[in-house]
Design a protein around this motif. Sequence first.
Motif, short mmCIF file in Angstrom:
data_model
loop_
_atom_site.label_atom_id
_atom_site.label_comp_id
_atom_site.label_asym_id
_atom_site.label_seq_id
_atom_site.Cartn_x
_atom_site.Cartn_y
_atom_site.Cartn_z
N MET A 1 90.86 -20.63 43.63
CA MET A 1 90.77 -22.09 43.53
C MET A 1 91.87 -22.75 44.37
SD MET A 1 90.73 -24.34 40.03
CE MET A 1 90.68 -26.14 40.06
N SER A 2 93.06 -22.19 44.34
CA SER A 2 94.17 -22.74 45.13
C SER A 2 93.89 -22.59 46.63
CB SER A 2 95.48 -22.06 44.76
OG SER A 2 95.47 -20.70 45.15
N LYS A 3 93.24 -21.48 47.03
CA LYS A 3 92.89 -21.29 48.44
C LYS A 3 91.88 -22.34 48.91
CE LYS A 3 93.59 -16.26 48.48
NZ LYS A 3 92.92 -14.94 48.61
N VAL A 4 90.90 -22.63 48.03
CA VAL A 4 89.88 -23.63 48.37
C VAL A 4 90.52 -24.99 48.59
CG1 VAL A 4 87.94 -24.95 47.45
CG2 VAL A 4 87.95 -22.45 47.27
N TYR A 5 91.36 -25.40 47.66
CA TYR A 5 91.97 -26.72 47.77
C TYR A 5 92.98 -26.79 48.91
CZ TYR A 5 89.67 -28.59 43.70
OH TYR A 5 88.71 -29.06 42.83
N ARG A 6 93.67 -25.69 49.16
CA ARG A 6 94.63 -25.66 50.26
C ARG A 6 93.90 -25.83 51.59
NH1 ARG A 6 96.50 -20.69 49.77
NH2 ARG A 6 97.76 -21.30 47.97
N TYR A 7 92.75 -25.18 51.74
CA TYR A 7 91.98 -25.29 52.98
C TYR A 7 91.43 -26.70 53.17
CZ TYR A 7 88.37 -24.23 56.49
OH TYR A 7 87.59 -24.22 57.62
N MET A 8 90.91 -27.27 52.08
CA MET A 8 90.28 -28.58 52.19
C MET A 8 91.28 -29.71 52.30
SD MET A 8 87.05 -28.16 49.62
CE MET A 8 86.25 -29.53 50.41
N LEU A 9 92.49 -29.48 51.80
CA LEU A 9 93.51 -30.52 51.86
C LEU A 9 94.54 -30.24 52.96
CD1 LEU A 9 94.14 -30.95 48.03
CD2 LEU A 9 92.91 -32.52 49.54
N ARG A 10 94.19 -29.34 53.87
CA ARG A 10 95.13 -29.00 54.95
C ARG A 10 95.45 -30.24 55.77
NH1 ARG A 10 90.20 -28.32 56.54
NH2 ARG A 10 89.58 -28.38 58.72
N GLY A 11 96.63 -30.26 56.35
CA GLY A 11 97.09 -31.47 57.03
C GLY A 11 96.71 -31.55 58.49
N ASP A 12 96.09 -30.50 59.12
CA ASP A 12 95.83 -30.57 60.55
C ASP A 12 94.58 -31.39 60.83
OD1 ASP A 12 94.67 -27.12 60.49
OD2 ASP A 12 93.55 -28.96 60.08
N ASP A 13 94.41 -31.72 62.10
CA ASP A 13 93.27 -32.54 62.51
C ASP A 13 92.34 -31.76 63.42
OD1 ASP A 13 95.55 -35.27 62.77
OD2 ASP A 13 94.09 -34.89 61.17
#
Length: 352
Positions: free
Chosen positions: A202-214
């Motif tokens: 679950m943390s991996k999913v949210y980390r990927y979706m909330l990543r800061g890059d563009d």
Amino acid sequence: MRLKLPEYSGKDYFVWAVTLLPFTMALNSIIFGSRYFTDGTIFLPTTLISAFVFTLDFTACGGIALLLRRRMPHEEQTSRRLFLMIFCFVDLSGVFLLTLFHGYEIFPSFNYTFNEKGFIWAYVCMAIINIFLTLLMEGISRYNNWRENLKETEQIKKTFTQSQLLGLKSQVNPHFLFNSLNTLSSLIQEDEGEAEVFLNEMSKVYRYMLRGDDEQLVTLQTEVKFIGSYTHLLEKRFGQSLQVKLCIEEEDLEKFLPPLSLQVLIENAFSQNSMTKAKPLVINVCSNSTNEIRVCNNRQPKMISNDMDIESGLDNLVAKYRLLNAASVVINDEETQRCISLPLLREKGGEA
């Protein structure tokens, strides 16, 4: 049937309207001298005749310009195209001028005979005007293209931002978070080890979706890794009712696609279809080294409220590929199955 006049820059006939009167007056003053301005029987008819000839010449030059641009559309061909345009325009304008000068001799009231010196002066002026107008039209055309490219770039950025927001909306909304936490709570009571694994995914999913890059594109390998964590959450929630199967060719893993593309298609599938343990929803994600990845699922439509915009994510994904100038997303709906093919890009520039 409407007659469509040739346009090279989109501002052709604005330029024509601005230059028409000054050109005709200057040309006729060369031909007739002061008589052009003092004799009303010369001023009006010659102005109309020369304006008509100039309009024909301008329109014919516009047609030639369009033809040459179609034949030589590439950036490296610009110099050659401009040279040929100017050469053709100067020659064509000479023909029109010669016709005009000799045409005036037909009218006795003009009391005019062909003046070679006047023709040469008019031809030189016309050549200069042709060079100026050619460069002006090319400049306007390039400016318009720059504006369109800028607008398209802004639209791409907007579409990618909307796509990211749609992805976040599907996952960070209270319902998904509540369902995930509810599943986690059940696992903690039943199996603490499995609960720890679930929390990690679950943390991996949210980390990927909330990543800061563009980044506008990611590798398929990155997306598949994310999908592994994402489907783990779904399968723990739905059990055997939902089955996501991945079959990816190794050589496709370094190709590119927009981030969250597979998540959009998987979410689209389970949002529209019912699933039970007896009749599971099976989603197959496969690549076969043909520069595309196919996401197929069996169709088991469920009742959906009319106010639910379940296709918005898919529509956004289709628009994204269109703006990338990549191959189109192909959607194939059959009675028992839906398959969606996404192009895989060989490089981050967007080439399929």
